[in-house]
Design a protein around this motif. Structure first.
Motif, short mmCIF file in Angstrom:
data_model
loop_
_atom_site.label_atom_id
_atom_site.label_comp_id
_atom_site.label_asym_id
_atom_site.label_seq_id
_atom_site.Cartn_x
_atom_site.Cartn_y
_atom_site.Cartn_z
N GLU A 1 25.29 -3.86 26.48
CA GLU A 1 25.21 -4.39 27.84
C GLU A 1 26.18 -5.56 28.00
OE1 GLU A 1 21.12 -5.26 28.70
OE2 GLU A 1 20.44 -3.31 27.97
N ASP A 2 26.55 -5.83 29.24
CA ASP A 2 27.58 -6.84 29.51
C ASP A 2 27.21 -8.22 28.99
OD1 ASP A 2 29.49 -5.24 30.55
OD2 ASP A 2 29.19 -5.80 32.65
N ASP A 3 25.92 -8.54 28.94
CA ASP A 3 25.51 -9.87 28.50
C ASP A 3 25.26 -9.94 26.99
OD1 ASP A 3 23.26 -8.34 28.41
OD2 ASP A 3 21.99 -9.73 29.53
N CYS A 4 25.59 -8.88 26.27
CA CYS A 4 25.38 -8.83 24.82
C CYS A 4 26.54 -9.55 24.12
CB CYS A 4 25.31 -7.37 24.38
SG CYS A 4 24.92 -7.15 22.65
N ASN A 5 26.24 -10.24 23.01
CA ASN A 5 27.28 -11.04 22.34
C ASN A 5 27.77 -10.40 21.04
OD1 ASN A 5 25.09 -11.40 20.69
ND2 ASN A 5 25.24 -13.63 20.56
N LEU A 6 27.80 -9.06 21.00
CA LEU A 6 28.23 -8.38 19.79
C LEU A 6 29.72 -8.06 19.75
CD1 LEU A 6 25.31 -5.80 19.28
CD2 LEU A 6 25.59 -8.06 18.24
N ASN A 7 30.45 -8.39 20.80
CA ASN A 7 31.87 -8.03 20.87
C ASN A 7 32.66 -8.44 19.65
OD1 ASN A 7 30.85 -7.84 23.58
ND2 ASN A 7 32.97 -7.74 24.28
N GLY A 8 32.51 -9.70 19.25
CA GLY A 8 33.31 -10.23 18.15
C GLY A 8 33.08 -9.47 16.86
N ALA A 9 31.82 -9.24 16.52
CA ALA A 9 31.50 -8.52 15.29
C ALA A 9 31.96 -7.07 15.36
CB ALA A 9 29.99 -8.59 15.01
N LEU A 10 31.83 -6.45 16.53
CA LEU A 10 32.29 -5.07 16.69
C LEU A 10 33.80 -4.97 16.46
CD1 LEU A 10 30.29 -3.79 19.80
CD2 LEU A 10 30.29 -2.76 17.52
N GLU A 11 34.55 -5.89 17.05
CA GLU A 11 36.01 -5.85 16.91
C GLU A 11 36.43 -6.11 15.46
OE1 GLU A 11 37.24 -8.63 19.86
OE2 GLU A 11 36.82 -7.25 21.53
N LYS A 12 35.75 -7.03 14.79
CA LYS A 12 36.07 -7.29 13.38
C LYS A 12 35.79 -6.06 12.52
CE LYS A 12 35.45 -12.32 13.31
NZ LYS A 12 34.63 -13.46 12.79
N ALA A 13 34.79 -5.29 12.91
CA ALA A 13 34.44 -4.09 12.16
C ALA A 13 35.36 -2.92 12.49
CB ALA A 13 32.99 -3.70 12.45
N GLY A 14 36.27 -3.08 13.46
CA GLY A 14 37.21 -2.02 13.78
C GLY A 14 36.90 -1.21 15.01
#
Length: 225
Positions: free
Chosen positions: A187-200
């Motif tokens: 969801e848009d308010d979720c803060n997982l972006n950084g970890a997802l991008e680091k994971a590829g």
């Protein structure tokens, strides 16, 4: 925190495949019949099917099948209030039991539990995307599998631990030859972006699901030359 967790369970874009995190050097002993196939969650104790040690922060992340006897009260305590407010705890846990029994018999979704240093950390469902609701929002391919993550709220701000969960899930699910791509909808308010991008993972599309806006992330299998 949940990534588009639907309860009861039902099951500007950029493109291109990104490499998954390299597989752990330890051999993975995996039951090749368990991914999106009928299994049992009734065992008194489920043993890890994938374990990875991260020397940088001294954590061990393990993945195992869901265990109905021990995991359901934990999952109940992690669910957002909007999912638990309509039923008393005992009734809700019975409902969870029915839900996960249905998943155990499914040929399109499978449920796993993640532990960090042997402590409960997350519950993960893997869905075959062509048979999942996500296929309504993009052109799902046979090798696409969607991850749905329910985190222990006390760990949701620990980005190192979340990254470890993603990387261990990559190790595990990409060990199955049928898995070509992993997807996550957050969801848009979720803060997982950084970890997802680091994971590829890379942003694939912005989507609008009933009642909310979300983002679709995708990660491809690592290609070994």
């Amino acid at each position: 925190m949940s990534t588009s967790f639907n309860f009861p369970l039902v099951a500007e874009a950029t493109t291109g495949y990104f490499e998954a995190h390299p597989m752990t050097s330890s051999p993975l002993e995996i039951d090749r019949t368990m991914l999106c196939k009928p299994v049992s969650y009734a065992a008194i104790q489920q043993h890890p099917v994938c374990t990875r040690f991260f020397s940088s922060n001294r954590i061990t992340v393990s993945v195992r099948l869901l265990c109905l006897g021990t995991d359901l009260p934990v999952i109940y305590n992690w669910l957002p209030w909007r999912f638990t407010r309509f039923m008393k705890k005992d009734a809700h846990i019975r409902h969870l039991h029915e839900t996960y029994n249905c998943i155990a018999e499914s040929s399109s979704v499978q449920s796993f539990f993640v532990q960090i240093n042997e402590a409960a950390a997350a519950q993960v469902d893997v869905h075959h995307a062509v048979q999942d609701d996500i296929s309504s929002y993009y052109d799902a391919q046979p090798g696409d599998y969607r991850l749905q993550l329910l985190l222990d709220p006390e760990k949701e701000n620990n980005q190192d631990w979340i990254l470890g969960i993603f990387q261990t899930c990559q190790d595990f699910f990409f060990a199955f030859s049928e898995v070509e791509r992993l997807l996550m909808v957050i969801e848009d308010d979720c803060n997982l972006n950084g970890a997802l991008e680091k994971a590829g993972f890379t942003l694939e599309a912005q989507i609008i699901t009933p009642g909310k806006k979300a983002r679709l992330f995708r990660c491809g299998r690592k290609i070994v030359a």
